[in-house]
Design an enzyme around this catalytic site. Structure first.
Site, PDB file in Angstrom:
ATOM      1  N   SER A   1       0.802  -1.229   0.000  1.00 27.63           N
ATOM      2  CA  SER A   1       0.000   0.000   0.000  1.00 27.63           C
ATOM      3  C   SER A   1       0.829   1.272   0.000  1.00 27.63           C
ATOM      4  CB  SER A   1      -0.963  -0.003   1.197  1.00 27.63           C
ATOM      5  OG  SER A   1      -0.229   0.066   2.390  1.00 27.63           O
TER       6      SER A   1
ATOM      7  N   LYS B   1      -6.498   3.379   9.009  1.00 20.14           N
ATOM      8  CA  LYS B   1      -5.596   4.358   8.442  1.00 20.14           C
ATOM      9  C   LYS B   1      -6.168   5.747   8.548  1.00 20.14           C
ATOM     10  CE  LYS B   1      -3.330   1.156   5.311  1.00 20.14           C
ATOM     11  NZ  LYS B   1      -3.264   0.637   3.949  1.00 20.14           N
TER      12      LYS B   1
END
Ligand code: ADP
Length: 889
Positions: A785, A828
């Site tokens: 990511s 996140k």
């Protein structure tokens, strides 16, 4: 004994077979053969005055190889030098009778003998036969030499000459310095021997008198006669007519004897030493047992074993297990407590007796409403999670033996996973046991070691059940994602058996070695991440995610749950210490940056500890001064002086509320900013961090997912003169390294389009190397990511443009620049929120995940979807993508 004996010229001879009588020795013999009886009768019994006989050693022919003639030539007149020819023998080829038997074999007579007198004589007549026998006690007197051997009737006589020295001869010898030296040496040895013997037998010094009174040459014979020595040695002593030779031989024999006694003593001492330890222990135990019996106090092992048996009977084991246990008990009863294996057998039986085979917490009718209230009162928020738990409980209520899935709470530390599980237990009215699986790599930790291993133990599950002592607890398998497999087996496969309702009825612990029914246990698991859990195991569980809290939620949790609990644990109350909301907010913002509330709780505990110190100290000061608040506490000051964060060390005061009630009279202490700084040190975090770190081109802000929840991850890129290499640092895994490769390739491929290089200069890396670093180099990182973050950092580096410090991003990127969705979006976004980031760039396909993010967080942030890499770049730079206008993409 000292007197010299007048020997007749002829003596009746008594043969001694393989035996020697030495002068000074006394011997008791039984005479039964006609010849010896005749000899004794005629030479001793019938003689008026004391008679003498000669004792002559004879040797069996079988013992020698050479048989000499009658009166062998070795017999010379100089018998004083007899030792020169000690083996001189008179050979008699004997067809005559010796001892009344027809002696066909050849016997050999020694040429020297010893004259003996009878000290005691007794005559007997055997009953039916009327045969006469004699028992004679003989004393050896002096040596003689055989001149001629002949028979008189049935026994032998010999013409002899005495070998003893005359008085003048003796006086001469006594002046010989060699003799003096030898006799001193002999006496010294003899003395040593006597001392040793006396010491051994603990007798008085009577033997020592001998040494003073008896002439030394006779002493030598007397000593040697008392030793057990071979026939040959006896003969050689007999042949030692020369006194000096005799003395030296005797000294040697005495020394040898002494030596052998000493060696024997040493050996016995050694053996005794070795034996005594265990023997002593044994004796002491016997004595102890006897004493206890005497006192009527013999409670030890036997009683223990019968107590164990009773405990086993009451344990409610299933029939087959009871049989097995009885077998083991019988074995134990046959063993001695000192025997190896006794203890392990006993410990094993104790476990069998302690395990809750049937004991269960009574399950009362489940009141769902009460359970809901309980969950609500224990936990703030977590609406969905609590709802799911209630559903779970409802199913259990309707169908108690329903094989529902195992609940698995997944989330960062401190979000309430453990406390939710314990709330489930109390809602169900069951006991709660927590089994920590973190770091378990050995299958034996779950299943136990077989009892053949030394130090073997049951596995953690059986151990936990023994501790909790009921067979239906709520068992929390904590950190189930932290088990790993290696050469020692696969703990996950053992867990699979534990969680499988089909198999856990007969769970087999290697140590226990009998099946145990785990089906009544309610399992709940926790994990920080679901991804490391092996899929078959995950398949058995229903994952409930707890993503972490927003600052507002943390504030509520702190105000409602943490502060009251912390105060209580420290023996304080809100009457004394008040932590205002604003201060809690400050703690959340400046002192913690976590998904859960563990550090928040620690910091609150630090404040409570500091306050507790002041309370305790005030107790002594109050009577002297009324101005309580002005008092400075030396202890507190020194505590406050420490700027480092105070580690958690909650000292539970239990129910002891005395301190708080004692000091309730004082007005309460309100935590303010200065106290915060004094107790917790200077603020650890602020909103400016991102802005400061993204101050130069080449740095971008990523969002990653760790075991501790979401995190902000900076990416730094720089270039320097080189050969076009890419350097990567920061403990990166393979996937993230590949992402960096992809990012660089993508940027290089678009170098002209992005106006990163002039049209002529196609190679971006001409003459330079690129270095990409992921700070916090000590923490390993991996995952795809970081793709978009890497590209952004590289573009920023090559365009010399700073990335926006209020923007963070996450997303995987393909080689062609497509942005792919990633996991952990909720965590996140929450992490970005914690860092005070205002804009988050997300893959477009991740937008659906935002429903899970609390709306309070979403409203305070701008979410920027990205489909392609160019979208990311557009959002990441101030004023949009600087080359947008000219880009042909
Ligand atoms: P985990 O098991 O997830 O690491 P814990 O269950 O040990 O976390 O929780 C840490 C502390 O935070 C506990 O004291 C717990 O009571 C408290 N806590 C966590 N979440 C909440 C909540 N939602 N409401 C009240 N207290 C909470």
């Amino acid at each position: 004994m000292g007197e010299s004996v007048e020997l007749p010229s002829r003596l009746g001879i008594l043969p001694f077979r393989n035996k020697v009588l030495l002068p000074g020795a006394i011997i008791r013999i039984r005479c039964t053969s006609p010849s010896s009886v005749k000899l004794v009768e005629q030479e001793l019994w019938q003689k008026e005055e004391k008679g003498l006989i000669g004792i002559l050693p004879v040797r069996d022919a079988a013992e020698t190889t050479s048989v000499g003639p009658v009166l062998s030539s070795g017999l010379g007149p100089d018998m004083g030098l007899g030792e020169r020819n000690p083996k001189s023998q008179i050979g008699v080829s004997d067809a005559q009778k010796i001892d009344g038997k027809n002696q066909q074999e050849v016997i050999q007579w020694h040429t020297r003998g010893v004259a003996a007198r009878a000290l005691h004589l007794s005559r007997g007549v055997e009953k039916p036969s009327g045969r006469v026998t004699y028992i004679v006690v003989l004393e050896g007197l002096c040596r003689f030499n055989v001149q001629e051997l002949s028979t008189r009737g049935t026994y032998y006589t010999a013409r002899i000459t005495s070998l003893d020295k005359t008085k003048p001869e003796m006086e001469l010898v006594e002046q010989d310095p060699d003799f003096i030296a030898l006799s001193l040496q002999f006496k010294a040895s003899a003395m040593d021997l006597i001392s040793v013997l006396e010491q051994k037998q603990k007798t008085g010094g009577r033997t020592k008198v001998l040494l003073e009174t008896v002439p030394v040459h006779k002493l030598a014979d007397i000593f040697v006669a008392s030793f057990e020595i071979s026939f040959e040695e006896q003969l050689s002593m007999l042949d030692s007519v020369d006194i000096k030779v005799r003395l030296s031989k005797a000294t040697e024999l005495v020394n040898r004897h002494l030596q052998s006694i000493r060696v024997a003593e040493k050996i016995t001492q050694k053996v005794e030493g070795q034996l005594s330890k265990s023997q002593k222990e044994f004796l002491l135990r016997q004595q102890m047992r006897a004493i206890k019996e005497e006192l009527g106090d013999n409670d030890d092992d036997e009683d223990d074993v019968s107590a164990l048996e009773k405990k086993m009977q009451n344990a409610g084991m299933p029939a087959n297990i009871w049989k097995h246990a009885q077998r083991e008990l019988r074995r134990l009863k046959k063993m001695q407590p000192q025997q190896p294996g006794y203890n392990s057998s006993r410990v094993y039986l104790e476990l069998l007796a302690d395990l809750p085979w049937q004991t269960a917490s009574e399950e009362h009718e489940l009141d769902l409403k009460a359970a809901k209230e309980r969950l609500d009162s224990d936990h703030y928020g977590l609406v969905k999670v609590k709802q799911r738990i209630i559903e779970y409980l409802a199913v259990r209520k309707l169908k108690p033996d329903a094989r529902g899935p195992v609940l698995c709470f997944v989330g960062p530390p401190g979000v309430g996973k453990t406390s939710l599980a314990s709330s489930i237990a109390s809602a169900l009215g069951r006991k709660f046991v927590r089994i920590s699986l973190g770091g378990v790599k050995d299958e034996a930790d779950i299943r136990g070691h077989r009892r053949t291993y030394i130090g073997s133990m049951p596995g953690r599950l059986i151990d936990g059940l023994k501790k909790v002592a009921v067979c239906n607890p709520v068992m929390l398998l904590d950190e189930i994602d932290k088990t790993g497999s290696d050469v020692r087996g696969d703990p996950a496969s053992a867990l699979l058996e534990v969680l499988d309702p089909e198999q856990n009825k007969t769970f087999n612990d290697h140590y226990l070695n009998v099946p145990y029914d785990l089906s009544k246990v309610i399992f709940v698991a926790t994990a920080n991440k679901a991804q490391p859990i092996p899929p078959p195991l995950l398949d058995r569980m229903e994952v409930i995610e707890l993503p972490g809290y927003t600052p507002e939620e943390k504030l509520r949790i702190a105000m409602r749950h943490l502060i009251p609990r912390v105060l209580d644990q420290h023996g304080l109350s809100s009457d004394f210490l008040q932590i205002p909301e604003a201060m809690v907010k400050l703690i959340i913002e400046r002192y913690t940056r976590e998904a859960g509330v563990r550090n928040l709780e620690r910091n609150l505990a630090s404040l409570a500890r500091a306050a507790a110190v002041r309370v305790a100290e005030q107790g002594h000061v109050v009577p002297l001064s009324k101005d309580v608040h002005q008092l400075s506490s030396p202890l507190l000051e020194s505590r406050l002086g420490e700027s480092a964060e105070v580690e958690m060390e909650v000292i539970s005061m239990g129910d002891n509320h005395e301190i708080s009630s004692d000091f309730r009279i004082n007005s309460s202490m309100i935590v303010d900013e200065s106290m915060l700084e004094k107790v917790l040190g200077p603020p650890r975090f602020d909103d400016k961090e991102t802005a400061e770190r993204v101050a130069a081109p080449g740095i971008s802000v990523g969002l990653v997912w760790t075991a501790f929840g979401g995190e902000v991850q900076f990416v730094e890129a720089t270039s320097m003169a080189g050969k076009g290499d890419l350097h990567l640092t920061g403990q990166l895994g393979d996937v993230i390294k590949e992402s960096a490769q992809i990012a660089l390739t993508w940027v290089r491929a678009r170098a002209t389009d992005l106006k990163l290089a002039s049209a002529k200069e196609t190679n971006l890396l001409d003459g330079r190397d690129v270095h990409i670093h992921f700070p916090a180099g000590a923490i390993p990182k991996d995952g795809p990511s970081a793709g978009v973050t890497l590209v952004t950092a590289l573009v920023s580096l090559f365009t010399h443009t700073r990335v926006r410090s209020d923007t963070a991003m996450t997303g995987e990127m393909t080689l062609r620049g497509l942005v792919l969705p990633v996991g952990g979006v909720k965590d996140k976004v929450l992490a970005a929120h914690r860092y005070g980031i205002k804009r988050v760039i997300l893959p477009e396909r991740n937008l659906k995940d935002l429903v899970e993010v609390p709306s309070a967080v979403l409203t305070s942030m701008e979410i920027l979807p990205a489909k392609r890499m160019e979208d990311v770049l557009e959002h990441a730079f101030e004023g949009g993508c600087p080359w947008r206008q000219t880009s042909k993409l």
